[in-house]
Design an enzyme around this catalytic site. Structure first.
Site, PDB file in Angstrom:
ATOM      1  N   GLU A  89     -11.248  -0.795  -4.189  1.00  0.00           N
ATOM      2  CA  GLU A  89     -10.569  -0.201  -3.039  1.00  0.00           C
ATOM      3  C   GLU A  89      -9.368   0.606  -3.511  1.00  0.00           C
ATOM      4  OE1 GLU A  89      -9.399  -3.449  -0.526  1.00  0.00           O
ATOM      5  OE2 GLU A  89      -7.755  -4.089  -1.836  1.00  0.00           O
ATOM      6  N   ASP A 132       0.811  -1.215   0.000  1.00  0.00           N
ATOM      7  CA  ASP A 132       0.000   0.000   0.000  1.00  0.00           C
ATOM      8  C   ASP A 132       0.848   1.270   0.000  1.00  0.00           C
ATOM      9  OD1 ASP A 132      -2.065  -1.851   0.289  1.00  0.00           O
ATOM     10  OD2 ASP A 132      -2.183  -1.573   2.455  1.00  0.00           O
TER      11      ASP A 132
END
Length: 350
Positions: free
Chosen positions: A222, A48
């Protein structure tokens, strides 16, 4: 007699010479040009990724799960040489004490903000939280806990990101439709300031996992990230379950003058814009960010990927980057994921 011995020795030497094979020529060695080049990954065990730029430095964050750390570097291709600074450690208990995910760092009017997802150990309680720092350098100063970002409807929320556009602040995130789990959707709202959602508003659902490539494992949208170019605003997101090798990037686009809170303003790409996996050490590509080179001439995509099949959603995901260009219609052209360890030219100015 001496002459006879000389003749015999000469004949023997001649025979031995005749028996020797011709030497095989050594092929020329082409040197590998490593000057001004780098190879992915930039960091291992770093899912991420997020990058922001200010005053000639890049500030990089990624999920650790247990705290918030910032890397500061003047050269993204040498990120591995930077040492992270832990800027926040969660409390021992409470709503933001566990599962610290996907932090993102922004500078709004000279003040730094970190948005991160966290819970109390129960995933269904994941929400977005905000920290604030008035120091010029976010690796210094004091980070003040602004608490939970009170998004409309107060539902499960992760992967929040900020857009500053036309004097407005917009916040996008991934969430559930109800409190019962299931598919993840993309939502947007407007903020009155960096830590307060606009009052008396509802969240607007911009995208759901509609296509088959968004439903590998289960339906997921997402990791939304804003990208602006010309008169367009893009929202590039990650699709499908991150535990599959078919994690990929999708894209929404809107005119920058349009009402970004109106679903009719957005157009969704019917196919992935990056990935899914390309083999060669690039599996499960996703959760991206963007930055420009130091010389301001190049656009770069940063993302995570696994080096082998079946490595899932854990810390084996590493940070990669590669340049991208623009299509004639003004949309980004990311190309295919670069093979792991392929030498690339360093970003301009490094």
């Amino acid at each position: 007699m001496k002459n006879l011995l000389f003749v015999v020795l000469s004949l023997l030497l001649a025979c031995q010479s005749a028996k020797q094979p011709d030497p095989v020529p050594t092929p020329p060695v082409t040197p590998v040009d490593t000057v001004g080049r780098f190879a992915n990954p930039l960091l291992t065990a770093a899912p991420d990724p997020w990058v922001t730029q200010k005053d000639g430095f890049y500030y990089v964050m990624h999920t650790t799960g247990a705290n918030l750390r910032i890397y500061k570097t003047s050269a993204m291709s040498r990120l591995g040489q930077a040492r992270p600074v832990t800027v926040w450690t969660p409390p021992a208990t409470g709503p933001n004490s566990r599962n610290i995910w996907a932090p993102e760092l922004f500078n709004v009017n000279g003040v730094w903000y970190i948005y991160y997802a966290a819970d109390d150990g129960n995933d269904r309680n994941h929400r977005m939280f905000v920290l604030e720092n008035t120091a010029a350098d976010p690796t210094t100063g004091t980070w003040t806990d602004r608490g939970r970002l009170n998004l409309p409807e107060n539902k499960w929320a992760i992967d929040g990101t900020l857009l500053q556009r036309n004097g407005q602040l917009y916040f996008a995130w991934s969430g559930w439709e109800t409190d019962l789990g299931g598919s993840q959707h993309l939502y947007i709202c407007r903020l009155t300031n960096p830590y307060t959602a606009e009052a008396a508003t509802t969240r607007v659902r911009l995208s759901s996992p509609d296509f088959a490539w968004e439903k590998e494992g289960f339906g997921v949208n997402e990791g939304p990230e804003f990208l602006t170019h010309g008169n367009k605003v893009f929202l590039v997101y990650s699709a499908s379950f991150c535990g599959t090798d078919l994690y990929a990037l999708g894209q929404l686009s809107a005119d920058s003058s349009a009402n970004l809170l109106d679903t009719r303003s957005w157009t969704k790409s019917a196919t992935p814009v990056f990935g899914p996996n390309a083999g060669n050490g690039t599996f499960g590509v996703g959760h991206n960010g963007f930055f420009t080179s130091r010389n301001g001439q190049e656009n770069w995509l940063v993302y995570h990927a696994n080096a082998a099949q079946g490595q899932g959603c854990g810390d084996l995901r590493s940070i990669r980057m590669q340049p991208f260009s623009w299509k004639p219609d003004g949309s980004p052209d990311f190309g295919p994921p670069k093979p792991l360890a392929e030498l690339q030219k360093r970003p301009g100015g490094e």
